[in-house]
Design a protein around this motif. Structure first.
Motif, mmCIF file in Angstrom:
data_model
loop_
_atom_site.group_PDB
_atom_site.id
_atom_site.type_symbol
_atom_site.label_atom_id
_atom_site.label_comp_id
_atom_site.label_asym_id
_atom_site.label_seq_id
_atom_site.Cartn_x
_atom_site.Cartn_y
_atom_site.Cartn_z
ATOM 1 N N ALA A 1 1.548 10.652 4.990
ATOM 2 C CA ALA A 1 1.036 10.853 3.636
ATOM 3 C C ALA A 1 1.268 9.612 2.776
ATOM 4 O O ALA A 1 0.389 9.207 2.001
ATOM 5 C CB ALA A 1 1.703 12.077 3.007
ATOM 6 N N LEU A 2 2.438 8.989 2.920
ATOM 7 C CA LEU A 2 2.720 7.780 2.149
ATOM 8 C C LEU A 2 1.786 6.634 2.538
ATOM 9 O O LEU A 2 1.294 5.902 1.675
ATOM 10 C CB LEU A 2 4.174 7.357 2.345
ATOM 11 N N LEU B 1 -1.215 6.976 3.769
ATOM 12 C CA LEU B 1 -2.548 7.331 3.281
ATOM 13 C C LEU B 1 -2.680 7.019 1.796
ATOM 14 O O LEU B 1 -3.678 6.435 1.359
ATOM 15 C CB LEU B 1 -2.809 8.820 3.544
ATOM 16 N N VAL B 2 -1.685 7.374 1.011
ATOM 17 C CA VAL B 2 -1.712 7.078 -0.422
ATOM 18 C C VAL B 2 -1.718 5.569 -0.652
ATOM 19 O O VAL B 2 -2.464 5.069 -1.506
ATOM 20 C CB VAL B 2 -0.508 7.747 -1.126
ATOM 21 N N ALA B 3 -0.924 4.829 0.118
ATOM 22 C CA ALA B 3 -0.891 3.371 -0.034
ATOM 23 C C ALA B 3 -2.246 2.756 0.308
ATOM 24 O O ALA B 3 -2.702 1.827 -0.365
ATOM 25 C CB ALA B 3 0.203 2.783 0.853
ATOM 26 N N ILE C 1 -5.236 4.241 0.067
ATOM 27 C CA ILE C 1 -6.196 4.598 -0.986
ATOM 28 C C ILE C 1 -5.945 3.747 -2.233
ATOM 29 O O ILE C 1 -6.882 3.271 -2.863
ATOM 30 C CB ILE C 1 -6.107 6.107 -1.293
ATOM 31 N N ARG C 2 -4.676 3.551 -2.586
ATOM 32 C CA ARG C 2 -4.375 2.710 -3.759
ATOM 33 C C ARG C 2 -4.801 1.269 -3.527
ATOM 34 O O ARG C 2 -5.255 0.599 -4.460
ATOM 35 C CB ARG C 2 -2.886 2.770 -4.078
ATOM 36 N N GLY D 1 -7.159 1.112 -6.270
ATOM 37 C CA GLY D 1 -6.233 1.022 -7.382
ATOM 38 C C GLY D 1 -6.303 -0.266 -8.179
ATOM 39 O O GLY D 1 -6.236 -0.250 -9.395
#
Length: 42
Positions: free
Chosen positions: A28-29, A31-33, A35-36, A40
């Motif tokens: 999950a971390l 994946l978030v990184a 996407i950002r 971002g």
């Protein structure tokens, strides 16, 4: 050379309770990184 008495010969990594949880959190971390990194910063 004798095997360690603490090592279970038939144990899979997926049988250890914390491994799947740590893998899910790490995934999950990442994946978030990702996407950002894509959306971002402008």
């Amino acid at each position: 050379m004798q095997p360690s008495p603490l090592a279970a010969p038939d144990a899979s990594w997926y049988d250890i309770p914390g491994v799947r949880l740590v893998g899910a959190i790490a995934g999950a971390l990442f994946l978030v990184a990702a996407i950002r990194a894509m959306f971002g910063r402008k």
